[in-house]
Design an enzyme around this catalytic site. Sequence first.
Site, short mmCIF file in Angstrom:
data_model
loop_
_atom_site.label_atom_id
_atom_site.label_comp_id
_atom_site.label_asym_id
_atom_site.label_seq_id
_atom_site.Cartn_x
_atom_site.Cartn_y
_atom_site.Cartn_z
CB ILE A 146 3.60 0.59 -0.37
CG1 ILE A 146 4.30 -0.86 0.04
CG2 ILE A 146 3.93 0.96 -1.80
CD1 ILE A 146 5.96 -0.73 0.03
CE LYS A 147 3.43 9.45 2.18
NZ LYS A 147 4.16 10.59 2.18
CB VAL A 148 0.62 4.14 -4.32
CG1 VAL A 148 1.31 2.75 -4.23
CG2 VAL A 148 -0.87 4.04 -3.70
CB ALA B 218 9.08 3.56 1.81
CB THR C 216 9.88 9.07 3.97
OG1 THR C 216 9.46 7.85 3.25
CG2 THR C 216 10.43 8.71 5.49
#
Length: 217
Positions: A82-84, A56, A27
């Site tokens: 975790i998307k960074v 996310a 997402t």
Amino acid sequence: MKFFVDSADIKEIRELNGLGLVDGVTTNPSLIMKSGGQMRDVIKEICGVVKSPVSAEVTATDYEGMVRQAGILGGIADNIAIKVPSTLDGFRACKALREQGRMVNVTLCFSATQALLAAKAGATFISPFIGRIDDMAEDGMAMVAEIRKIYDNYGFETQVLASSIRTVNHVKQAALLGADVATIPPATIRALSRHPLTDKGLEAFLADWEKTGQTID
Ligand code: E4P
């Protein structure tokens, strides 16, 4: 090659998961906006359906903020990646989050050097945005080939997650280049199965079968 669904639409995710075609979900803030739901609720619902990695994305742009938000998002379910973003703060956050044992997807990657930094930060996934590079009349797939080569040169374990996929040909080319994962919009996943000769052949077989007057069951 693993298939992730590039969507926050729970109906689509459920349907494709039922077909056995989902190895994960990605997402981003735009997809959350399109879903019309609250981010935490949407991600929680997706994680109720899909037990493999669900990405996310943090919205903070500074290291401390990213790590803080990662704690909140990571608390939603055990399978959150975790998307960074591919920034210096993002790479730093990636390293810290990996040390905490979290999965990290480094996103918004538009160059092989960003992918190199992500791998050095221990990223679980790197997301090169193929379609958005093609949109600039450049070659997104060439970047995937460079990343694959660099990762193989040094034995980096970061998985190449072909992203911003717009066409079935993007999926095919990414698979030929050895991308570990492709995150694909639902309509494109369905389109992978279609061929006019399959439809035509099936129609002819069924017509001939009817002429035999036989049944199998
Ligand atoms: C995936 O993680 C990305 O958010 C997504 O593939 C971006 O795709 P787009 O360029 O079609 O928005």
